[in-house]
Design a protein around this motif. Structure first.
Motif, short mmCIF file in Angstrom:
data_model
loop_
_atom_site.label_atom_id
_atom_site.label_comp_id
_atom_site.label_asym_id
_atom_site.label_seq_id
_atom_site.Cartn_x
_atom_site.Cartn_y
_atom_site.Cartn_z
N LYS A 133 0.84 -1.19 0.00
CA LYS A 133 0.00 0.00 0.00
C LYS A 133 0.87 1.24 0.00
CE LYS A 133 -3.95 -2.10 2.36
NZ LYS A 133 -4.88 -2.00 3.52
N ALA A 134 0.38 2.30 -0.61
CA ALA A 134 1.17 3.52 -0.77
C ALA A 134 1.58 4.12 0.57
CB ALA A 134 0.39 4.55 -1.58
N THR A 135 0.81 3.87 1.62
CA THR A 135 1.12 4.45 2.93
C THR A 135 2.15 3.64 3.72
OG1 THR A 135 -0.78 3.28 3.85
CG2 THR A 135 -1.12 5.57 3.15
N TRP A 136 2.55 2.48 3.22
CA TRP A 136 3.54 1.66 3.91
C TRP A 136 4.94 2.16 3.60
CZ3 TRP A 136 1.51 -3.99 2.72
CH2 TRP A 136 0.24 -4.14 3.32
N ILE A 137 5.79 2.20 4.61
CA ILE A 137 7.17 2.66 4.44
C ILE A 137 8.12 1.56 4.89
CG2 ILE A 137 8.88 4.41 5.07
CD1 ILE A 137 6.57 6.29 5.74
N PRO A 138 9.01 1.08 4.02
CA PRO A 138 9.97 0.05 4.43
C PRO A 138 10.98 0.63 5.41
CG PRO A 138 10.46 0.82 2.22
CD PRO A 138 9.16 1.47 2.61
N VAL A 139 11.31 -0.16 6.43
CA VAL A 139 12.22 0.31 7.47
C VAL A 139 13.32 -0.71 7.76
CG1 VAL A 139 12.41 1.07 9.88
CG2 VAL A 139 10.36 1.64 8.55
N VAL A 140 12.95 -1.97 7.85
CA VAL A 140 13.88 -3.02 8.25
C VAL A 140 13.97 -4.07 7.16
CG1 VAL A 140 14.34 -4.84 9.94
CG2 VAL A 140 13.39 -2.65 10.69
N ALA A 141 15.19 -4.40 6.74
CA ALA A 141 15.41 -5.47 5.77
C ALA A 141 15.70 -6.77 6.50
CB ALA A 141 16.58 -5.12 4.85
N LEU A 142 15.42 -7.90 5.87
CA LEU A 142 15.64 -9.19 6.51
C LEU A 142 17.12 -9.52 6.66
CD1 LEU A 142 12.80 -11.44 5.06
CD2 LEU A 142 12.86 -10.06 7.13
N GLY A 143 17.98 -8.75 6.02
CA GLY A 143 19.43 -8.92 6.15
C GLY A 143 20.12 -7.77 5.45
N PRO A 144 21.40 -7.56 5.72
CA PRO A 144 22.11 -6.43 5.12
C PRO A 144 22.10 -6.43 3.59
CG PRO A 144 23.37 -7.35 6.92
CD PRO A 144 22.23 -8.29 6.69
N ALA A 145 22.08 -7.63 2.98
CA ALA A 145 22.11 -7.71 1.52
C ALA A 145 20.73 -7.84 0.90
CB ALA A 145 22.98 -8.89 1.08
N ASP A 146 19.69 -7.87 1.72
CA ASP A 146 18.33 -8.08 1.22
C ASP A 146 17.78 -6.81 0.58
OD1 ASP A 146 15.76 -9.40 0.93
OD2 ASP A 146 15.09 -8.05 2.51
N SER A 147 17.23 -6.93 -0.61
CA SER A 147 16.65 -5.77 -1.30
C SER A 147 15.24 -6.05 -1.78
CB SER A 147 17.52 -5.38 -2.50
OG SER A 147 17.60 -6.45 -3.44
N THR A 148 14.69 -7.22 -1.44
CA THR A 148 13.38 -7.58 -1.95
C THR A 148 12.34 -7.71 -0.85
OG1 THR A 148 13.96 -9.94 -1.83
CG2 THR A 148 14.37 -8.79 -3.92
N THR A 149 12.74 -8.08 0.35
CA THR A 149 11.80 -8.29 1.42
C THR A 149 12.15 -7.36 2.56
OG1 THR A 149 11.75 -10.63 0.83
CG2 THR A 149 10.74 -10.02 2.92
N CYS A 150 11.15 -6.70 3.12
CA CYS A 150 11.44 -5.73 4.19
C CYS A 150 10.21 -5.57 5.07
CB CYS A 150 11.85 -4.38 3.61
SG CYS A 150 10.68 -3.71 2.43
N GLY A 151 10.48 -5.15 6.29
CA GLY A 151 9.41 -4.80 7.21
C GLY A 151 9.23 -3.31 7.17
N GLY A 152 8.03 -2.84 7.47
CA GLY A 152 7.79 -1.41 7.31
C GLY A 152 6.90 -0.82 8.37
N ARG A 153 6.75 0.51 8.24
CA ARG A 153 5.86 1.29 9.10
C ARG A 153 4.59 1.58 8.33
NH1 ARG A 153 2.58 4.24 11.26
NH2 ARG A 153 2.94 5.60 13.06
N ARG A 154 3.45 1.18 8.86
CA ARG A 154 2.19 1.37 8.16
C ARG A 154 1.48 2.59 8.71
NH1 ARG A 154 -0.16 -4.82 7.50
NH2 ARG A 154 1.75 -5.72 6.72
#
Length: 208
Positions: free
Chosen positions: A187-208
């Motif tokens: 969703k447009a209001t979601w902001i990625p904040v945490v990646a699953l690892g330092p090299a990860d660029s596809t999966t992330c946790g965010g602030r909704r």
């Protein structure tokens, strides 16, 4: 002593230039924490953003306008206290991860990211990024539990664009799907904040 500025958690105090030789009037932006004050900006008072004219406010909005900066100030203190506990633990138990944390971002950098994303960044997230603008990893490990990494602002922008584009593709497919089978992965209001690892660029946790 200061008054809330237009940036979440940043207070501004005016300094009379006549107190110092050859010094103009100054507007000093700072974060007030329980055990210290951190200066974030020093500008000529003439270049500082003017305060909003109370006469231009709509009736009934005076309390709302004054309450929001106060709430943001409390939020900044809570975030600063929590982050100090995190970094204190890292410093004592994972010094390499502690050393890999980036310095805080400038208010201008956060404002630029907000403009790039096209959405408002919550006060608590701005407060976190003012304290640390990401994790440069230590020996392949992120600074957060489970090897998760605090994303840099550049990584946040890149991940947001990637997720938004993926959702746009799904929206095109959703037009041909029954309503109960439509897919929403971002969703447009979601902001990625945490990646699953330092090299990860596809999966992330965010602030909704």
């Amino acid at each position: 002593m200061g008054r809330p500025s237009s940036l979440p958690g940043i207070l501004t105090v005016m300094v009379d230039g006549e107190l110092f030789e050859d010094c103009p009037d100054l507007a000093v932006g700072y974060i007030r924490e329980p055990d210290r004050i951190q200066i974030r900006s020093v500008n000529r008072a003439s270049d500082a953003e003017p305060a909003a004219d109370a006469q231009d406010e709509e009736p009934g909005h005076e309390h709302e306008a004054s309450a929001e900066p106060a709430a943001n100030t409390v939020t900044v203190r809570e975030v600063a206290d929590a982050w100090r506990r995190v970094t204190g633990w890292l410093q004592r138990n994972a010094s390499d991860s502690y050393a890999a944390l980036r310095a805080g971002a400038s208010p201008a950098a956060i404002a630029a990211l907000e403009e790039d994303l096209g959405i408002r960044i919550p006060a608590e997230l701005s407060a976190l990024w003012l304290l640390s603008a990401g994790d440069d990893e230590a020996n392949g490990w992120g600074c957060l539990p489970g090897n998760k990494a605090l994303m840099t602002l550049d990584a946040v922008a890149a991940a947001y664009r990637l997720k938004t584009e993926a959702q746009a593709d799904d929206e095109a497919r959703n037009a041909d799907r029954p309503e109960d089978e439509r897919i929403t992965v971002w969703k447009a209001t979601w902001i990625p904040v945490v990646a699953l690892g330092p090299a990860d660029s596809t999966t992330c946790g965010g602030r909704r």
